[in-house]
Design an enzyme around this catalytic site. Structure first.
Site, PDB file in Angstrom:
ATOM      1  N   LEU A   1      29.804  51.180  42.873  1.00  0.00           N
ATOM      2  CA  LEU A   1      31.073  50.468  43.042  1.00  0.00           C
ATOM      3  C   LEU A   1      30.773  49.069  43.563  1.00  0.00           C
ATOM      4  O   LEU A   1      29.991  48.914  44.509  1.00  0.00           O
ATOM      5  CB  LEU A   1      31.977  51.187  44.054  1.00  0.00           C
ATOM      6  CG  LEU A   1      32.805  52.375  43.569  1.00  0.00           C
ATOM      7  CD1 LEU A   1      33.392  53.114  44.762  1.00  0.00           C
ATOM      8  CD2 LEU A   1      33.919  51.927  42.640  1.00  0.00           C
ATOM      9  N   SER A   2      31.377  48.061  42.952  1.00  0.00           N
ATOM     10  CA  SER A   2      31.237  46.704  43.472  1.00  0.00           C
ATOM     11  C   SER A   2      32.092  46.543  44.731  1.00  0.00           C
ATOM     12  O   SER A   2      32.955  47.367  45.029  1.00  0.00           O
ATOM     13  CB  SER A   2      31.676  45.683  42.419  1.00  0.00           C
ATOM     14  OG  SER A   2      30.791  45.674  41.323  1.00  0.00           O
ATOM     15  N   ALA A   3      31.844  45.467  45.455  1.00  0.00           N
ATOM     16  CA  ALA A   3      32.613  45.188  46.671  1.00  0.00           C
ATOM     17  C   ALA A   3      34.075  44.917  46.312  1.00  0.00           C
ATOM     18  O   ALA A   3      34.371  44.355  45.248  1.00  0.00           O
ATOM     19  CB  ALA A   3      32.021  43.983  47.389  1.00  0.00           C
TER      20      ALA A   3
END
Length: 362
Positions: free
Chosen positions: A63-65
């Site tokens: 998951l990206s930020a």
């Protein structure tokens, strides 16, 4: 990546922080972020980190930020009915948020390299549809995921209104990505360490805008060592909705309008009383003096005659504020799913009611 905003205690607080930092700027994007709890896409043992503005990776799951996803969602300029392609769709978190905006007549496709991540994404999508009350506030464009390398998409695939790539794109693949777009479409991707927005303004005309500096893992290059042949990725066909689906969408939409009208009539102009917030307390602190004498250190307190009085006044003020705000601090009742209640009260056979509710569990 990330860390641009403070950690939140829950999903709503995380979104509040992203809004305050101007990563979330539009109402549609805010609604989509609030509707899907980021923690639901974490493995159970890592959920304590779900509301931090940080990327998360475990094995192939990534998951990206939140600040990155916010910028991506804003840059895509999503609207109902558009077609969307997510390259490196991962857990499906972003695709599901996009689906809430696209609505029932949009197209929502994802390509993911790892088959285990595809299964994970399908489980999370199923969990959201069956258990989240937020689902009933929207008409959803359900994502479809296919396994494969996004650099091997079949050349006869349809073009899309919006495309996002969740991995670093090498300069030599820029034109390949651009060709996935319709004229008027928007492509968002990490290019040369910058999150980049490219708008196709004509058959061979483009506008490019750099959004912010980022660091993404690069796209995985196709490996043809085993067979020597390319494994083309065939995207799902753009299917026409069945008459049964169209009827369900129309009925749910009509019921939502009725609920909205009832709410407006009960609340007058529809505005509720603004929430009360606790006033920040200003504490008066005693002044302290540190005296250095040779190698000895002496600490002395400067006494103020009014300190004692101020201290007792502060305590009284705090007590009064606590008493005033006690009713506001009570936990609100759990939200009512009015659409569900309305459907269940209709004079219809149970199987039809459950169909209208997408056979959702409660």
């Amino acid at each position: 990546m990330g860390g641009a905003v403070s950690a939140g205690e829950d999903n709503d607080e995380l979104i509040d922080n992203l809004k305050e930092a101007q990563y979330i700027r539009t109402e549609l994007v805010e609604q989509a972020f609030r509707a899907i709890d980021r923690a639901d896409y974490y493995l159970e043992e890592f959920k304590d980190n779900a509301y931090k503005d940080l990327a998360w990776k475990h094995g192939n799951i990534h998951l990206s930020a939140p600040c990155i996803y916010s910028e991506v969602m804003e840059a895509l300029d999503l609207q109902p009915g558009l077609s969307f392609l997510n390259l490196g769709s991962g857990t499906g978190y972003l695709s599901s948020m996009v689906g809430l905006i696209l609505g029932p007549f949009g197209v929502n496709h994802g390509v993911e390299l790892h088959s285990d991540v595809i299964e994970y994404a399908k489980q999370k999508l199923d969990f959201f549809i069956k258990t989240s009350d937020s689902f009933d506030k929207f008409e959803f464009c359900e994502p479809s995921f296919v396994t494969g390398n996004c650099l091997e998409i079949s050349p006869d695939c349809t073009q899309y209104d919006r495309v996002y790539c969740g991995a670093g794109v090498q300069k030599e693949h820029e034109d390949y990505m651009k060709n996935l777009l319709k004229v008027g479409g928007i492509l968002v991707m990490p290019l040369e360490e910058k999150l980049t927005k490219i708008t196709r303004t004509g058959p061979s005309a483009w506008e490019t805008k750099k959004i912010l500096a980022v660091s993404f893992a690069p796209l995985v290059q196709p490996n043809h060592a085993d067979s020597g042949k390319s494994r083309l990725v065939h995207l799902p066909p753009v299917a026409v909705r069945s008459l049964q689906d169209l009827a369900r969408i129309a009925i749910r939409g009509t019921i939502k309008k009725i609920i909205h009208q009832e709410t407006m009539s009960k609340n007058g102009n529809g505005l509720k009383n603004p929430p009360k917030f606790k006033r920040r307390r200003v504490r008066h602190r005693r002044m302290e003096t540190i005296v250095f004498l040779d190698k000895e250190v002496f600490a002395s307190r400067i006494s103020n005659p009014s300190d004692d009085n101020n201290n007792s006044e502060d305590i009284d003020d705090e007590r009064r504020e606590e008493e005033e705000t006690k009713p506001c601090e009570l936990k609100p009742d759990p939200p009512v799913n009015f659409l569900r209640e309305k459907v269940l009260s209709l004079p219809l056979p149970d199987p039809l009611k459950y169909y209208l509710l997408y056979y959702r569990e409660k």
